[in-house]
Design a protein around this motif. Structure first.
Motif, PDB file in Angstrom:
ATOM      1  N   GLU A  60      82.547  65.593   9.901  1.00 46.57           N
ATOM      2  CA  GLU A  60      83.122  64.245   9.834  1.00 46.57           C
ATOM      3  C   GLU A  60      83.580  63.888   8.421  1.00 46.57           C
ATOM      4  O   GLU A  60      84.564  63.184   8.251  1.00 46.57           O
ATOM      5  N   ALA A  61      82.886  64.376   7.401  1.00 50.60           N
ATOM      6  CA  ALA A  61      83.232  64.045   6.019  1.00 50.60           C
ATOM      7  C   ALA A  61      84.610  64.581   5.630  1.00 50.60           C
ATOM      8  O   ALA A  61      85.246  64.044   4.712  1.00 50.60           O
ATOM      9  N   LEU A  62      85.083  65.617   6.307  1.00 50.49           N
ATOM     10  CA  LEU A  62      86.389  66.193   5.997  1.00 50.49           C
ATOM     11  C   LEU A  62      87.543  65.505   6.733  1.00 50.49           C
ATOM     12  O   LEU A  62      88.700  65.716   6.402  1.00 50.49           O
ATOM     13  N   LYS A  63      87.225  64.697   7.714  1.00 46.95           N
ATOM     14  CA  LYS A  63      88.264  64.060   8.525  1.00 46.95           C
ATOM     15  C   LYS A  63      88.874  62.864   7.804  1.00 46.95           C
ATOM     16  O   LYS A  63      88.196  62.153   7.066  1.00 46.95           O
ATOM     17  N   ASP A  64      90.149  62.656   8.050  1.00 46.73           N
ATOM     18  CA  ASP A  64      90.876  61.507   7.513  1.00 46.73           C
ATOM     19  C   ASP A  64      90.389  60.257   8.239  1.00 46.73           C
ATOM     20  O   ASP A  64      90.396  60.203   9.465  1.00 46.73           O
ATOM     21  N   THR A  65      89.963  59.259   7.485  1.00 45.79           N
ATOM     22  CA  THR A  65      89.433  58.039   8.096  1.00 45.79           C
ATOM     23  C   THR A  65      90.485  56.952   8.280  1.00 45.79           C
ATOM     24  O   THR A  65      90.209  55.932   8.909  1.00 45.79           O
ATOM     25  N   ASP A 121      91.265  56.185  17.833  1.00 47.29           N
ATOM     26  CA  ASP A 121      90.816  57.439  18.451  1.00 47.29           C
ATOM     27  C   ASP A 121      90.848  58.588  17.445  1.00 47.29           C
ATOM     28  O   ASP A 121      91.911  59.021  17.018  1.00 47.29           O
ATOM     29  N   ARG A 122      89.664  59.093  17.087  1.00 48.33           N
ATOM     30  CA  ARG A 122      89.589  60.203  16.127  1.00 48.33           C
ATOM     31  C   ARG A 122      89.196  61.513  16.796  1.00 48.33           C
ATOM     32  O   ARG A 122      88.959  62.506  16.129  1.00 48.33           O
ATOM     33  N   ILE A 170     102.925  63.263  14.356  1.00 45.69           N
ATOM     34  CA  ILE A 170     101.584  63.407  14.923  1.00 45.69           C
ATOM     35  C   ILE A 170     100.563  62.692  14.046  1.00 45.69           C
ATOM     36  O   ILE A 170     100.776  62.492  12.851  1.00 45.69           O
ATOM     37  N   PHE A 171      99.471  62.298  14.669  1.00 50.86           N
ATOM     38  CA  PHE A 171      98.317  61.797  13.926  1.00 50.86           C
ATOM     39  C   PHE A 171      97.065  62.251  14.667  1.00 50.86           C
ATOM     40  O   PHE A 171      97.097  62.534  15.862  1.00 50.86           O
ATOM     41  N   GLY A 172      95.989  62.396  13.919  1.00 49.84           N
ATOM     42  CA  GLY A 172      94.744  62.878  14.498  1.00 49.84           C
ATOM     43  C   GLY A 172      94.647  64.390  14.548  1.00 49.84           C
ATOM     44  O   GLY A 172      93.761  64.937  15.195  1.00 49.84           O
ATOM     45  N   GLU A 173      95.550  65.080  13.829  1.00 52.73           N
ATOM     46  CA  GLU A 173      95.543  66.548  13.875  1.00 52.73           C
ATOM     47  C   GLU A 173      94.266  67.150  13.314  1.00 52.73           C
ATOM     48  O   GLU A 173      93.952  68.301  13.590  1.00 52.73           O
ATOM     49  N   ASP A 174      93.516  66.369  12.549  1.00 49.95           N
ATOM     50  CA  ASP A 174      92.265  66.889  12.002  1.00 49.95           C
ATOM     51  C   ASP A 174      91.093  66.743  12.965  1.00 49.95           C
ATOM     52  O   ASP A 174      89.956  67.004  12.603  1.00 49.95           O
ATOM     53  N   MET A 175      91.363  66.395  14.213  1.00 47.00           N
ATOM     54  CA  MET A 175      90.288  66.332  15.210  1.00 47.00           C
ATOM     55  C   MET A 175      89.675  67.710  15.457  1.00 47.00           C
ATOM     56  O   MET A 175      88.597  67.820  16.009  1.00 47.00           O
TER      57      MET A 175
END
Length: 142
Positions: A93-98, A59-60, A83-88
């Motif tokens: 999309e290119a800046l988000k952690d994959t 889940d991104r 926490i994870f997904g804080e870059d939602m």
């Protein structure tokens, strides 16, 4: 089911009383905000999530706070209150952690969707400003 009979204000206060406000404190872009109505509005948008051991969390579109269990992401072990997904909050999309976390044990988490956060931001300027600053900070760091 019974909580639906309560007014929205009482639902929010019950959610805060149950400890969901502590979940908000785990997310760094909410920490500096003074308590207020935004908090009761925000905690109503958190939903519980459960993952089995050795599962990849894909889940991104939501930020999650681990309540129990552990998972690994990029060589780091994440446990309670991580926490994870804080870059939602980023729109590009290119800046988000994959990288996706992989559970090591059964993981219980509380999840806040992008949609839920957007609703709170539309009603509370202080939250909107804090999230916007966090977006800029994340974008510059990437």
């Amino acid at each position: 089911e019974m909580i639906q009979w309560l007014s929205p204000m009482l639902q929010g206060e019950l959610a805060v009383w149950s400890g969901k406000d502590q979940v908000c404190n785990c997310i760094w872009y909410f920490r500096g905000l003074a308590r207020g109505q935004w908090l009761t509005d925000l905690v109503l948008h958190f939903v519980p999530d459960l993952f089995s051991a050795d599962e990849t969390i894909m889940d991104r579109s939501a930020v999650s706070v681990i309540r129990k269990g552990s998972c690994a992401k990029k060589g780091k072990i994440l446990t309670k209150d991580a926490i994870f997904g804080e870059d939602m909050i980023l729109t590009t999309e290119a800046l988000k952690d994959t990288a996706c976390p992989r559970t090591l044990t059964i993981v219980e988490s509380m999840k806040l969707s992008r949609y839920g956060l957007r609703e709170v931001c539309e009603r509370h300027d202080a939250v909107n400003l804090s999230v916007r600053r966090a977006q800029i900070k994340l974008a510059v760091c990437r």
